[in-house]
Write an enzyme that holds these catalytic residues in place. Structure first.
Site, PDB file in Angstrom:
ATOM      1  N   SER A 191       0.800  -1.228   0.000  1.00 24.30           N
ATOM      2  CA  SER A 191       0.000   0.000   0.000  1.00 24.30           C
ATOM      3  C   SER A 191       0.831   1.276   0.000  1.00 24.30           C
ATOM      4  O   SER A 191       0.363   2.305  -0.457  1.00 24.30           O
ATOM      5  CB  SER A 191      -0.950   0.002   1.195  1.00 24.30           C
ATOM      6  OG  SER A 191      -0.238  -0.192   2.403  1.00 24.30           O
ATOM      7  N   HIS A 239      -5.200  -2.994  -3.033  1.00 22.28           N
ATOM      8  CA  HIS A 239      -4.722  -2.115  -4.107  1.00 22.28           C
ATOM      9  C   HIS A 239      -4.527  -2.846  -5.427  1.00 22.28           C
ATOM     10  O   HIS A 239      -4.100  -2.252  -6.403  1.00 22.28           O
ATOM     11  CB  HIS A 239      -3.411  -1.445  -3.689  1.00 22.28           C
ATOM     12  CG  HIS A 239      -3.552  -0.650  -2.445  1.00 22.28           C
ATOM     13  ND1 HIS A 239      -4.097   0.619  -2.422  1.00 22.28           N
ATOM     14  CD2 HIS A 239      -3.267  -0.949  -1.158  1.00 22.28           C
ATOM     15  CE1 HIS A 239      -4.121   1.052  -1.180  1.00 22.28           C
ATOM     16  NE2 HIS A 239      -3.629   0.128  -0.395  1.00 22.28           N
ATOM     17  N   LYS A 244     -11.718   1.287  -2.244  1.00 24.97           N
ATOM     18  CA  LYS A 244     -10.708   1.890  -3.116  1.00 24.97           C
ATOM     19  C   LYS A 244     -11.196   1.873  -4.565  1.00 24.97           C
ATOM     20  O   LYS A 244     -12.047   2.664  -4.910  1.00 24.97           O
ATOM     21  CB  LYS A 244      -9.376   1.205  -2.858  1.00 24.97           C
ATOM     22  CG  LYS A 244      -8.881   1.633  -1.469  1.00 24.97           C
ATOM     23  CD  LYS A 244      -7.766   0.850  -0.870  1.00 24.97           C
ATOM     24  CE  LYS A 244      -7.488   1.388   0.534  1.00 24.97           C
ATOM     25  NZ  LYS A 244      -6.729   0.493   1.374  1.00 24.97           N
TER      26      LYS A 244
END
Ligand SMILES: *Cc1c(COP(=O)(O)O)cnc(C)c1O
Length: 407
Positions: A181, A209, A240
């Protein structure tokens, strides 16, 4: 409240300020677009995880609004009590299908998922093998687990194997971020799976991610490595690339059943609000319909890395949309972040304990919605912003040659 306690807190705050580690929140007005108003000032947003620009997409917003009207604002209870709604099941089915998994289970957030799943899967006598740069939620999952934790050096497979050998015969769980990250590098998943098979360990990969950013259809780092059948548990967030809030865990049906019966962060926490679920569902639909968003995100990562490199700046081992601009000292990094803001670029300073001591950085995150020229201009502003700090630290001359052009 007694006076000694209050002064103790003031002392601790002073201590954080002295060490350059004091944090405060800035206020962003409006949605997480490529440009935002920060404390009232227009800036380029270069630190949001709204990677695909879906958090503010009209279809995602409408889905959330409709779900609020149809199902209400909240789920009312834990999934295990009365909070298990049709919309939760629908998103779980769609995510399992997307991830080519047998089963999927929604959690309240990625933090809750990691905390709950790691502690549920690793019991007394077991060992959790955790990469040194794993996300804090994994670290906290290890702390909650009754198992022992072995932290291996970042992506160091020799170190991991050494640890696995020491623990032979005990239950073993290897946990890693797929995409790290704060560094944007990718875990050596093929080697991890190989070691797991040799030493009979389970593997959990956190795709916070990776989802929406890597692999075929943006399915993540595990899919990119062709290992969907070999990884036992995939954790991902809806917060995200999927533009909403919440998280999911993909695994075999038996593991999912076990988690329903053991993951305390699922059992003892209210189910996801229907609007958040519907928003994630709409975002997942858009991701699957429009793979060009993923390509654009990857392209933008390359554009920013190349632009920074052209100014002589190091970008580490990043291969993704996350690009670390390591400054080193915490206070220097905060000043660099402030100078970047003066030039209209919002790049958050990331300091210990989020990253190791001496590696404070501007953690840059591109979005698919940035343009090439925005990113190139940002790179020039960032080069000028970090230059004083890097010069002070007497980095190699090579770095400054490039930086001079950026002034
Ligand atoms: C952001 C993040 C999480 C936490 O996810 P939330 O849904 O924001 O709680 C977990 N793991 C990694 C690697 C992350 O970057």
């Amino acid at each position: 409240m007694s006076a000694p306690m209050a002064s103790d807190i003031e002392d601790r705050l002073d201590d954080l300020r002295e060490r350059g580690l004091y944090r405060r929140m800035k206020v962003v007005s409006g949605p997480q677009g490529p440009r935002v108003l920060l404390d009232g000032k227009p800036v380029l947003l270069l630190c949001s995880n709204n990677y695909l620009g879906l958090a503010d997409h009209p279809r995602v917003r409408e889905a959330a609004a409709e779900a609020a009207m149809r199902y209400g604002a909240g789920a009312g209870a834990s999934r295990l009590v009365s909070g298990n709604m049709t919309i939760h099941r629908r998103l779980e089915d769609q995510l399992a299908d997307f991830k080519h998994a047998e089963s999927c289970l929604l959690f309240g957030s990625g933090y809750l998922a990691n905390a709950g799943v790691v502690s549920a899967l690793a019991g007394e006598g077991d060992v959790v093998f955790s990469d040194a740069l794993n996300h804090a939620s994994i670290i906290d999952g290890c702390r909650l687990a009754r198992a022992e934790t072995f932290v291996y050096d970042h992506c160091d497979m020799g170190h991991l194997e050494w640890g696995l050998r020491q623990a032979e015969g005990r239950g073993a769980l290897i946990v890693t971020d797929g995409v790290f990250s704060m560094d944007g590098d990718v875990a050596p998943l093929e080697r991890i799976v190989e070691l797991a098979q040799r030493y009979d360990a389970r593997v959990l990969v956190d795709e916070a991610h990776g989802t929406g950013a890597l692999g075929p259809d943006g399915r993540g780092a595990v899919a990119a490595a062709g290992l969907e059948d070999d990884v036992d548990v995939i954790v991902g967030t809806l917060g995200k690339s999927l533009g909403s809030y919440g998280a999911y865990v993909c695994c075999e049906r038996s593991i999912a059943k076990y988690l329903i019966n053991s993951a305390r962060t699922l059992i003892f926490s209210t189910a996801l609000p229907p609007p958040a679920v519907a928003a994630a569902m709409a975002a997942l639909g858009l991701l699957r319909e429009q793979p060009r968003r993923v390509e654009k995100l990857q392209r933008n990562g390359r554009v920013l890395r190349e632009a920074l490199a052209s100014h002589g700046l190091p970008v580490g081992d990043s291969e993704t949309q996350i690009v670390p601009l390591v400054v080193g000292d915490a206070a220097d990094t905060v000043r660099a972040s402030e100078r970047a803001l003066e030039r209209g670029v919002f790049a958050q300073a990331i300091r210990p304990p989020t990253v190791p001591e001496g590696t404070s950085r501007l953690r840059l995150a591109v979005m698919a919605s940035h343009t090439r020229s925005e990113l190139r201009e940002a790179a020039a502003s960032l080069a000028a912003a970090v230059r004083p700090a890097l010069e002070r630290q007497e980095r190699p001359a090579r770095v400054f040659d490039g930086l001079r052009d950026a002034a």
